[in-house]
Design a protein around this motif. Structure first.
Motif, mmCIF file in Angstrom:
data_model
loop_
_atom_site.group_PDB
_atom_site.id
_atom_site.type_symbol
_atom_site.label_atom_id
_atom_site.label_comp_id
_atom_site.label_asym_id
_atom_site.label_seq_id
_atom_site.Cartn_x
_atom_site.Cartn_y
_atom_site.Cartn_z
ATOM 1 N N VAL A 181 0.847 -1.192 0.000
ATOM 2 C CA VAL A 181 0.000 0.000 0.000
ATOM 3 C C VAL A 181 0.884 1.244 0.000
ATOM 4 N N PRO A 182 0.620 2.195 -0.906
ATOM 5 C CA PRO A 182 1.389 3.443 -0.928
ATOM 6 C C PRO A 182 0.717 4.491 -0.050
ATOM 7 N N PHE A 183 1.519 5.430 0.461
ATOM 8 C CA PHE A 183 0.940 6.547 1.206
ATOM 9 C C PHE A 183 1.893 7.727 1.145
ATOM 10 N N SER A 184 1.332 8.924 1.192
ATOM 11 C CA SER A 184 2.148 10.131 1.119
ATOM 12 C C SER A 184 2.769 10.428 2.473
ATOM 13 N N VAL A 185 3.900 11.090 2.437
ATOM 14 C CA VAL A 185 4.607 11.465 3.659
ATOM 15 C C VAL A 185 4.956 12.943 3.585
ATOM 16 N N PRO A 186 5.216 13.586 4.742
ATOM 17 C CA PRO A 186 5.595 15.000 4.712
ATOM 18 C C PRO A 186 6.773 15.237 3.773
ATOM 19 N N GLY A 187 6.666 16.261 2.970
ATOM 20 C CA GLY A 187 7.698 16.538 1.987
ATOM 21 C C GLY A 187 7.236 16.246 0.581
ATOM 22 N N GLY A 188 6.070 15.583 0.457
ATOM 23 C CA GLY A 188 5.520 15.308 -0.859
ATOM 24 C C GLY A 188 5.990 14.028 -1.496
ATOM 25 N N ASP A 189 6.839 13.245 -0.807
ATOM 26 C CA ASP A 189 7.302 11.978 -1.357
ATOM 27 C C ASP A 189 6.290 10.869 -1.059
ATOM 28 N N ILE A 190 6.623 9.666 -1.498
ATOM 29 C CA ILE A 190 5.743 8.520 -1.313
ATOM 30 C C ILE A 190 6.486 7.428 -0.554
#
Length: 226
Positions: A181-190
């Motif tokens: 499962v993918p999810f976004s993280v602070p900074g705009g990366d994945i």
């Protein structure tokens, strides 16, 4: 010489508690927190109301942060700028495994599954944490698990491509099934969280828990960044 009474003496101007150095920083961060949680750009009136500041004070702070690229204005509304993402990205690779370590260890022990957490940025996939579950370790050596997790046919790359939970069954290793499962993280990366278990295991029942753990890690990261 006749002295003036206290009432008649002119008083030195008192500093505005909202504009002292410490308060300026606190107010700036308050505005940033509101923007980070907003689902769309916000006008200065809404932002000022949300943090309890006069509109002129909020506008001045926003203009100062805009000069540093931390926020930006589009069509009279404000949103986070690329500068804030650049700052968050500097600490991201170490923050991600730190936030995930305890949750993934617990899940691995509870399910016997192998868990992998990857950070994806600038077209590069980096493994930042792994937990070699007992069930999978008995079938596939740890080094081969790591290689399999990054295989082009793995669920990780499918999840990155589709932006949603993906699964692969015995395609990379005949001994294992995998969900990611993918999810976004602070900074705009994945980030991508993957779970592997022996082929034929009940993977369907683990999809929702895996998504839940990913959401908790994302929440932990956001809290740590505030």
């Amino acid at each position: 010489m006749t002295g003036q009474s206290d009432a008649a003496r002119p008083h030195a101007p008192q500093p505005d508690p909202r504009t002292g150095p410490a308060s300026v920083i606190a107010n700036a961060f308050a505005l940033l927190r509101v923007l980070s949680e907003a689902q769309c750009p916000l006008g200065v009136t809404s932002l000022a109301s949300a943090v309890g500041l006069p509109k002129t004070t909020a506008h001045r702070l926003l203009e100062q942060m805009a000069a540093e690229g931390v926020v930006e204005r589009r069509e009279r509304k404000w949103r986070l700028g690329n500068g804030i993402y650049d700052l968050a990205r500097l600490g991201h690779p170490s923050a991600l495994p730190a936030a995930a370590h305890r949750r993934l260890e617990v899940m691995s022990k509870a399910t016997g599954a192998a868990l992998f957490l990857h950070h994806y940025a600038d077209h590069t996939l980096q493994t930042v944490f792994h937990a070699y579950g007992a069930h999978v370790k008995a079938l596939v050596p740890a080094t081969e698990q790591t290689i399999a997790a990054r295989h082009p046919a793995s669920a990780i790359w499918q999840a990155l491509k589709t932006g949603q939970l993906a699964a692969e069954y015995r395609q990379v290793r005949p001994e294992c099934d995998c969900i990611s499962v993918p999810f976004s993280v602070p900074g705009g990366d994945i980030a991508v969280l993957s779970l592997a278990r022996p082929a034929g295991s009940d993977m369907e029942s683990l999809k929702r828990p895996l998504e839940r753990v990913a959401a908790l890690i994302r929440s932990d990261l956001r809290q740590a960044a505030m």
